[in-house]
Design a protein around this motif. Structure first.
Motif, PDB file in Angstrom:
ATOM      1  N   ASN A  50      -5.692 -13.278  14.221  1.00 36.57           N
ATOM      2  CA  ASN A  50      -6.022 -11.845  14.764  1.00 36.57           C
ATOM      3  C   ASN A  50      -6.343 -11.052  13.264  1.00 36.57           C
ATOM      4  OD1 ASN A  50      -4.970 -12.989  16.970  1.00 36.57           O
ATOM      5  ND2 ASN A  50      -3.006 -12.132  16.657  1.00 36.57           N
ATOM      6  N   VAL A  58     -10.197   0.089  21.514  1.00 39.15           N
ATOM      7  CA  VAL A  58     -10.149  -1.304  21.695  1.00 39.15           C
ATOM      8  C   VAL A  58     -11.561  -1.702  21.996  1.00 39.15           C
ATOM      9  CG1 VAL A  58      -9.715  -0.789  24.228  1.00 39.15           C
ATOM     10  CG2 VAL A  58      -8.917  -2.952  23.063  1.00 39.15           C
ATOM     11  N   LYS A  62     -13.228  -5.490  21.478  1.00 39.98           N
ATOM     12  CA  LYS A  62     -13.707  -6.110  22.662  1.00 39.98           C
ATOM     13  C   LYS A  62     -15.209  -6.697  22.338  1.00 39.98           C
ATOM     14  CE  LYS A  62     -11.015  -4.619  26.263  1.00 39.98           C
ATOM     15  NZ  LYS A  62     -10.728  -4.071  27.477  1.00 39.98           N
ATOM     16  N   PHE A  83      -8.023  -6.495  21.850  1.00 38.97           N
ATOM     17  CA  PHE A  83      -6.611  -5.889  22.287  1.00 38.97           C
ATOM     18  C   PHE A  83      -6.240  -4.392  21.575  1.00 38.97           C
ATOM     19  CE2 PHE A  83      -6.363 -10.372  23.432  1.00 38.97           C
ATOM     20  CZ  PHE A  83      -6.258 -10.312  24.598  1.00 38.97           C
ATOM     21  N   VAL A  85      -3.270  -2.954  19.813  1.00 36.89           N
ATOM     22  CA  VAL A  85      -1.935  -3.647  19.215  1.00 36.89           C
ATOM     23  C   VAL A  85      -1.334  -2.629  18.214  1.00 36.89           C
ATOM     24  CG1 VAL A  85      -0.496  -5.532  18.100  1.00 36.89           C
ATOM     25  CG2 VAL A  85      -2.475  -6.189  19.666  1.00 36.89           C
ATOM     26  N   SER A  92      -8.424 -10.595  18.583  1.00 34.80           N
ATOM     27  CA  SER A  92      -7.604 -11.705  18.745  1.00 34.80           C
ATOM     28  C   SER A  92      -8.254 -13.014  18.984  1.00 34.80           C
ATOM     29  CB  SER A  92      -6.576 -11.574  19.857  1.00 34.80           C
ATOM     30  OG  SER A  92      -5.668 -12.640  20.042  1.00 34.80           O
TER      31      SER A  92
END
Length: 354
Positions: A50, A58, A62, A83, A85, A92
């Motif tokens: 990651n 986000v 993506k 994501f 986080v 990720s």
């Protein structure tokens, strides 16, 4: 695995009974009503990797994930998603073949793609375990180490010595016992074992050249060919190393067969069986050495030209292995009365001639 799991539990329960492609390898075509089914398989090591970006948006993660993952036209052997986080956008990823698409290449791709949106990686994380080789490749790439080899790493060298793969006291101490065994006034090890050792060294030299060319910018277009060459040469090297002992053992078996034949009603059968094996071993050495030489020849235009002498030496060793092994084949054929076997061996031997 994703193909097996497709449809989740409910879908598998219905599909497994009617779709032949979903039929299990073991057991009836149905799942347990509550426990489901067990999938057992094997694959290359998967790295869960990651990368955190310098933004909480986000959507950027993506977009970067879409660009990097193979299913959207990105890097092969990479799966990715975005994501949020710990307050940062995270790309990720699962890397399903780090040897074909190394982790450093993935990082650089994500870094360049993120720059399009005005952000940059701030850190990355590895979830679970990672092969040491993956980190060594990354270190070589980012540090731009010339002529890097994993044996330069202290811990690797110590492990090799402790495990018996490298001799203490320099290279001579590693080869000297075998050389002295060859010089001893006993029949084994002899020319057959020496031929196998020569072939193994040829494969080792070719592997070294490929390993020091793969991953370099100048040879990235040949990545697939170089990876395939390493895989095959490694297999050939192991088989040829095994033949060093196998040849000596087959000779000793022939001597034992001649002694047993003196008190046996099936003297010819005992001797023939031993001679067949004593012929098969050097024949396989010659065939494998021939393949090593062919691979080494193909490597010349797609590897570092500064290592041309190493490939030339490897090819010479492979040819010596062929000649030495075939000499052992011929001397055994002279004693064999099994005409069909002799004819088959001579046919295979003819294919080895230059």
């Amino acid at each position: 695995l994703e193909n097996v799991r497709r449809g989740q539990f409910e879908g598998i329960r219905e599909d497994i009974a009617t779709n032949p492609s979903r039929k299990p390898d073991f057991g009836d075509p149905r799942v347990h009503p509550t426990a489901g089914a067990t999938v057992v398989g094997a694959r290359k090591f998967l790295i869960a990797y990651n990368i955190f970006l310098s933004t909480p948006e986000v959507d950027i993660a993506k977009k970067v994930a879409k660009a990097v993952r193979f299913s959207s036209g990105g890097l092969r052997y990479v799966k990715g998603a975005g994501f949020l986080v710990r307050g940062l956008a995270q790309v990720s990823m699962n890397l399903t073949d780090f040897e074909q698409t190394p982790i450093h290449r993935v990082f650089e791709f994500v870094k360049r793609e993120a720059a399009r949106y005005g952000v940059a990686p701030v850190s990355s994380e590895i979830v679970g375990l990672i092969p040491k080789k993956a980190l060594e490749s990354a270190a070589e790439w980012f540090l731009q180490v010339e002529n890097f080899d994993s044996s330069l790493i202290l811990e690797n060298r110590l492990t090799a010595v402790v495990g018996g793969k490298m001799a203490v006291g320099g290279l001579r101490s590693g080869i000297e016992p075998f050389v002295e065994q060859l010089a001893a006034p006993i029949a084994t090890p002899g020319g057959g074992s020496a031929a196998a050792a020569s072939g193994a060294m040829a494969a080792a030299l070719a592997t070294m050249v490929v390993s020091m060319s793969r991953g370099k910018k100048a040879y990235l277009q040949y990545e697939r060919e170089l990876s395939d060459a390493i895989a095959r040469l490694s297999q050939l090297r192991e088989e040829l190393k095994g033949a060093i002992d196998a040849d000596a053992e087959s000779y000793n078996a022939v001597m034992k067969a001649y002694k047993q034949a003196k008190n046996s009603a099936d003297a010819d059968g005992i001797i023939t069986a031993a001679l067949r094996q004593a012929t098969a071993v050097p024949l396989s050495v010659a065939e494998r050495a021939r393949e090593v030489a062919e691979i080494a020849e193909r490597l010349k235009p797609i590897t570092n030209s500064n290592m041309k002498s190493d490939l030339t030496t490897g090819i010479a060793l492979a040819r010596a292995a062929i000649e030495g092994a075939m000499a052992n084949v011929e001397i055994n054929l002279e004693s064999l009365k099994d005409e069909p076997f002799v004819a088959e061996v001579r046919k295979r031997a003819e294919a080895l001639r230059p």
